[in-house]
Write a protein that holds these residues in place. Sequence first.
Motif, PDB file in Angstrom:
ATOM      1  N   ILE A 149       1.403  -0.490   0.675  1.00  0.00           N
ATOM      2  CA  ILE A 149       0.206  -0.145   1.431  1.00  0.00           C
ATOM      3  C   ILE A 149       0.212  -0.891   2.756  1.00  0.00           C
ATOM      4  CG2 ILE A 149      -2.312  -0.230   1.486  1.00  0.00           C
ATOM      5  CD1 ILE A 149      -2.259   0.020  -1.581  1.00  0.00           C
ATOM      6  N   GLU A 150       0.194  -0.135   3.826  1.00  0.00           N
ATOM      7  CA  GLU A 150       0.121  -0.719   5.160  1.00  0.00           C
ATOM      8  C   GLU A 150      -1.338  -0.753   5.587  1.00  0.00           C
ATOM      9  OE1 GLU A 150       2.615   1.699   7.585  1.00  0.00           O
ATOM     10  OE2 GLU A 150       4.302   1.485   6.216  1.00  0.00           O
ATOM     11  N   GLY A 151      -1.717  -1.768   6.344  1.00  0.00           N
ATOM     12  CA  GLY A 151      -3.084  -1.896   6.816  1.00  0.00           C
ATOM     13  C   GLY A 151      -3.870  -2.838   5.933  1.00  0.00           C
ATOM     14  N   ASP A 152      -5.163  -2.920   6.208  1.00  0.00           N
ATOM     15  CA  ASP A 152      -6.057  -3.815   5.466  1.00  0.00           C
ATOM     16  C   ASP A 152      -6.821  -3.030   4.423  1.00  0.00           C
ATOM     17  OD1 ASP A 152      -5.416  -5.995   7.162  1.00  0.00           O
ATOM     18  OD2 ASP A 152      -6.860  -5.273   8.641  1.00  0.00           O
ATOM     19  N   ILE A 153      -6.928  -3.619   3.238  1.00  0.00           N
ATOM     20  CA  ILE A 153      -7.686  -2.963   2.173  1.00  0.00           C
ATOM     21  C   ILE A 153      -8.456  -4.026   1.405  1.00  0.00           C
ATOM     22  CG2 ILE A 153      -5.767  -3.010   0.541  1.00  0.00           C
ATOM     23  CD1 ILE A 153      -6.820  -0.243  -0.443  1.00  0.00           C
ATOM     24  N   CYS A 161      -5.010   2.053   7.371  1.00  0.00           N
ATOM     25  CA  CYS A 161      -4.163   2.228   6.188  1.00  0.00           C
ATOM     26  C   CYS A 161      -3.377   3.527   6.243  1.00  0.00           C
ATOM     27  CB  CYS A 161      -5.001   2.216   4.914  1.00  0.00           C
ATOM     28  SG  CYS A 161      -5.257   0.574   4.268  1.00  0.00           S
ATOM     29  N   ASN A 162      -2.175   3.451   5.693  1.00  0.00           N
ATOM     30  CA  ASN A 162      -1.361   4.641   5.530  1.00  0.00           C
ATOM     31  C   ASN A 162      -1.943   5.499   4.404  1.00  0.00           C
ATOM     32  OD1 ASN A 162      -0.673   2.680   3.602  1.00  0.00           O
ATOM     33  ND2 ASN A 162       1.411   3.414   3.418  1.00  0.00           N
ATOM     34  N   HIS A 189       3.895  11.634   8.598  1.00  0.00           N
ATOM     35  CA  HIS A 189       4.520  10.412   8.081  1.00  0.00           C
ATOM     36  C   HIS A 189       3.902   9.134   8.653  1.00  0.00           C
ATOM     37  CE1 HIS A 189       6.743  10.671  11.867  1.00  0.00           C
ATOM     38  NE2 HIS A 189       7.044   9.402  11.687  1.00  0.00           N
ATOM     39  N   ASP A 190       3.242   9.209   9.805  1.00  0.00           N
ATOM     40  CA  ASP A 190       2.681   8.008  10.421  1.00  0.00           C
ATOM     41  C   ASP A 190       1.154   7.987  10.379  1.00  0.00           C
ATOM     42  OD1 ASP A 190       2.256  10.101  12.168  1.00  0.00           O
ATOM     43  OD2 ASP A 190       2.739   8.943  13.976  1.00  0.00           O
ATOM     44  N   THR A 191       0.550   8.768   9.496  1.00  0.00           N
ATOM     45  CA  THR A 191      -0.901   8.903   9.450  1.00  0.00           C
ATOM     46  C   THR A 191      -1.570   7.628   8.946  1.00  0.00           C
ATOM     47  OG1 THR A 191      -0.632  11.262   9.039  1.00  0.00           O
ATOM     48  CG2 THR A 191      -2.781  10.320   8.536  1.00  0.00           C
ATOM     49  N   THR A 192      -2.652   7.228   9.637  1.00  0.00           N
ATOM     50  CA  THR A 192      -3.451   6.077   9.208  1.00  0.00           C
ATOM     51  C   THR A 192      -4.929   6.460   9.228  1.00  0.00           C
ATOM     52  OG1 THR A 192      -3.561   5.136  11.439  1.00  0.00           O
ATOM     53  CG2 THR A 192      -1.795   4.327   9.989  1.00  0.00           C
TER      54      THR A 192
END
Length: 157
Positions: free
Chosen positions: A20-24, A36-37, A97-100
């Motif tokens: 998981i990319e980004g903050d959660i 987040c992805n 593929h690069d959606t956040t």
Amino acid sequence: MMVSDFRDILSFVRNERAHIEGDIYIGSKFLITRNCNSFFKPLLDNNYPVKANVARIAMVKKGWCEPTIGYKKYHCKPGDLLFINWGATVNGDAFGHDTTFDGFTMTEDFMRMVFGGKLPELFLSPDLCFSIHLDEKEQMVWEQYTQMLYSLSSLQS
């Protein structure tokens, strides 16, 4: 039809944290995501249709997504806010593929607590889902709002 329970979602998020990319922020009745992805994609793939007992609201920050909710397809691009009510059936979804995203996922119990036990009509119909494009100022407000929720939730006290 696969029914996705909030506990299943929490378990998936905890197990896939490395991907998981980004903050959660993971709460007992809600999730807050920032930059987040599309980390739900592996949970959904090959399991359509999916009905979840959570409401999801997210703004596309980068990339695109194209969920099919019920019989309606939503094409969402940067600046679009997507609301998926609990009980709505997701029949498919595609992502760049690069959606956040910036957004949150919440249980009905959490929403009842927020609204003092009585839910507004908006939240009573699983068929009521929508996507709207936010202007620049609205996007900035949404980003500040999710940042504030994330910061407040992350406080130890």
